[in-house]
Design an enzyme around this catalytic site. Structure first.
Site, short mmCIF file in Angstrom:
data_model
loop_
_atom_site.label_atom_id
_atom_site.label_comp_id
_atom_site.label_asym_id
_atom_site.label_seq_id
_atom_site.Cartn_x
_atom_site.Cartn_y
_atom_site.Cartn_z
N ASN A 14 10.11 0.13 7.57
CA ASN A 14 9.23 0.18 8.75
C ASN A 14 8.98 -1.26 9.19
OD1 ASN A 14 7.20 0.51 10.61
ND2 ASN A 14 5.65 1.18 9.11
N TRP A 15 9.71 -1.67 10.20
CA TRP A 15 9.60 -3.06 10.64
C TRP A 15 8.28 -3.36 11.36
CZ3 TRP A 15 14.87 -4.79 13.17
CH2 TRP A 15 15.90 -4.63 12.23
N LYS A 16 7.59 -2.31 11.76
CA LYS A 16 6.36 -2.49 12.56
C LYS A 16 6.66 -3.32 13.80
CE LYS A 16 3.78 -1.78 8.36
NZ LYS A 16 2.55 -1.94 7.60
N HIS B 223 1.08 7.21 10.52
CA HIS B 223 0.85 5.95 9.83
C HIS B 223 -0.60 5.52 10.02
CE1 HIS B 223 1.12 1.80 8.59
NE2 HIS B 223 2.26 2.11 7.99
N GLU C 220 -1.91 2.77 10.53
CA GLU C 220 -2.17 1.83 11.63
C GLU C 220 -2.32 2.58 12.95
OE1 GLU C 220 1.17 -0.69 10.76
OE2 GLU C 220 0.17 -1.29 8.90
N GLU D 156 0.86 6.81 1.46
CA GLU D 156 0.60 5.39 1.67
C GLU D 156 -0.90 5.12 1.55
OE1 GLU D 156 4.03 3.39 3.96
OE2 GLU D 156 2.51 3.98 5.40
N GLY E 127 0.27 -3.73 3.14
CA GLY E 127 0.23 -5.14 3.57
C GLY E 127 -0.73 -6.02 2.79
N SER F 190 2.82 -2.09 -0.10
CA SER F 190 3.17 -3.25 -0.93
C SER F 190 4.26 -2.95 -1.96
CB SER F 190 1.93 -3.85 -1.59
OG SER F 190 1.04 -4.34 -0.60
N GLY G 80 7.25 -1.78 4.34
CA GLY G 80 6.87 -2.58 5.50
C GLY G 80 7.37 -4.01 5.35
N GLY G 81 6.50 -4.89 4.90
CA GLY G 81 6.81 -6.32 4.81
C GLY G 81 8.14 -6.63 4.15
P1 PGA Z 1 3.84 -2.74 3.40
O1 PGA Z 1 3.72 -1.58 4.52
O2 PGA Z 1 5.08 -2.43 2.62
O3 PGA Z 1 3.94 -4.02 4.18
O4 PGA Z 1 2.62 -2.65 2.56
C1 PGA Z 1 4.10 -0.27 4.25
C2 PGA Z 1 3.88 0.56 5.48
O5 PGA Z 1 2.91 0.32 6.20
O6 PGA Z 1 4.67 1.49 5.78
#
Ligand code: PGA
Length: 252
Positions: free
Chosen positions: A9-11, A97, A99, A169, A175, A215, A236-237
């Site tokens: 997930n590149w966001k 998600h 966010e 999640e 993050g 994470s 994500g990251g």
């Molecule tokens: P993260 O994000 O790996 O940066 O913690 C995961 C996500 O939000 O899907």
């Protein structure tokens, strides 16, 4: 058979050239790998979907979107519909998600509509659920996740839910660099699988993929993925650098 999946997930990251470079690096590295029952999914921002699906045609990964609007077309300025994604050969879409729940006030009903709309167009939803820190501290995390599933997912019929991927999640892990421990992840994944068994059937619960996100990185992926109910990760990251992402793919 239950599918193992690593989805990136590149966001809201990467310029066009950076995106092109990262997709190419992942595509090239996957050429040398045998994926068997594993799926690798890249979820770039909307403007880079075409670039990504083009490369995916000649490669071993699939493409997912990060969002969708639950109508086929119409006056919804700025939105993207399931038929648009389907016509671009996008196979997955992240929804629910934290966010989007937090910054865009997406509620249970809206997410239920997104699920229906995606399934109608043969796109696999990656449905995210998870508790915030205060809920975990208050020991309400199981109840929170159960409510999220009850309110948005469990209206689906058996043959529909079998096409959904669930991602647990915990919001406090996203993050932050603080991942759920392997035990915490396994405990919640087993709980989710149990809910699916109770609502649908044991067989279906054994077939549905439940990913962990929050994470997850090259260092902890192996331990997280070694749990019987953790079928991969939503990353994500660590999906923004090809070496890190590929190390996670290799840990699956
Ligand atoms: P993260 O994000 O790996 O940066 O913690 C995961 C996500 O939000 O899907």
């Amino acid at each position: 058979m239950r599918k193992k999946i690593v989805a990136g997930n590149w966001k809201m990251n990467k310029t066009f050239l950076e995106a092109e470079e990262l997709v190419a690096q992942v595509a090239e590295a996957l050429e040398k790998r045998k994926l068997d029952n594993k799926a690798v999914v890249l979820c770039p921002p909307f403007p880079y979907l075409e670039l990504t699906t083009d490369i995916a045609k000649e490669s071993k990964f699939q493409v997912g979107a990060q969002n969708v609007y639950p109508e086929d077309n119409g006056a919804y300025t700025g939105e993207v519909s399931p038929p648009m994604l389907e016509s671009m050969e996008v196979e997955y879409c992240i929804i629910g998600h934290s966010e989007r729940r937090k910054y865009f006030a997406e509620n249970h009903d809206f997410l239920a509509r997104k699920l229906d709309a995606l399934l109608k167009h043969n796109i696999i939803p990656i449905f995210c659920c998870g508790e915030v820190l205060s809920e975990r501290k208050a020991k309400k995390h199981f109840k929170v996740v159960e409510t999220q599933l009850n309110e948005s997912l469990f209206h689906l019929k058996k043959d529909e839910v079998s096409n959904v991927v669930i991602a647990y999640e915990p919001v406090w892990a996203i993050g932050t660099g603080v991942n759920a421990t392997a035990e915490e992840a396994q405990e919640m994944h087993a709980f989710i699988r149990g809910l699916v068994a109770k609502k649908y059937s044991k067989k279906l619960s054994e077939e549905i993929s439940i990913l962990y996100g929050g994470s997850c990185n090259a260092k902890n992926a192996k331990e997280l993925f070694s749990n019987p109910d953790v079928d991969g990760g939503l990353i994500g990251g660590a999906s923004l650098k090809s070496e890190d992402f590929l190390a996670i793919v290799d840990a699956l």
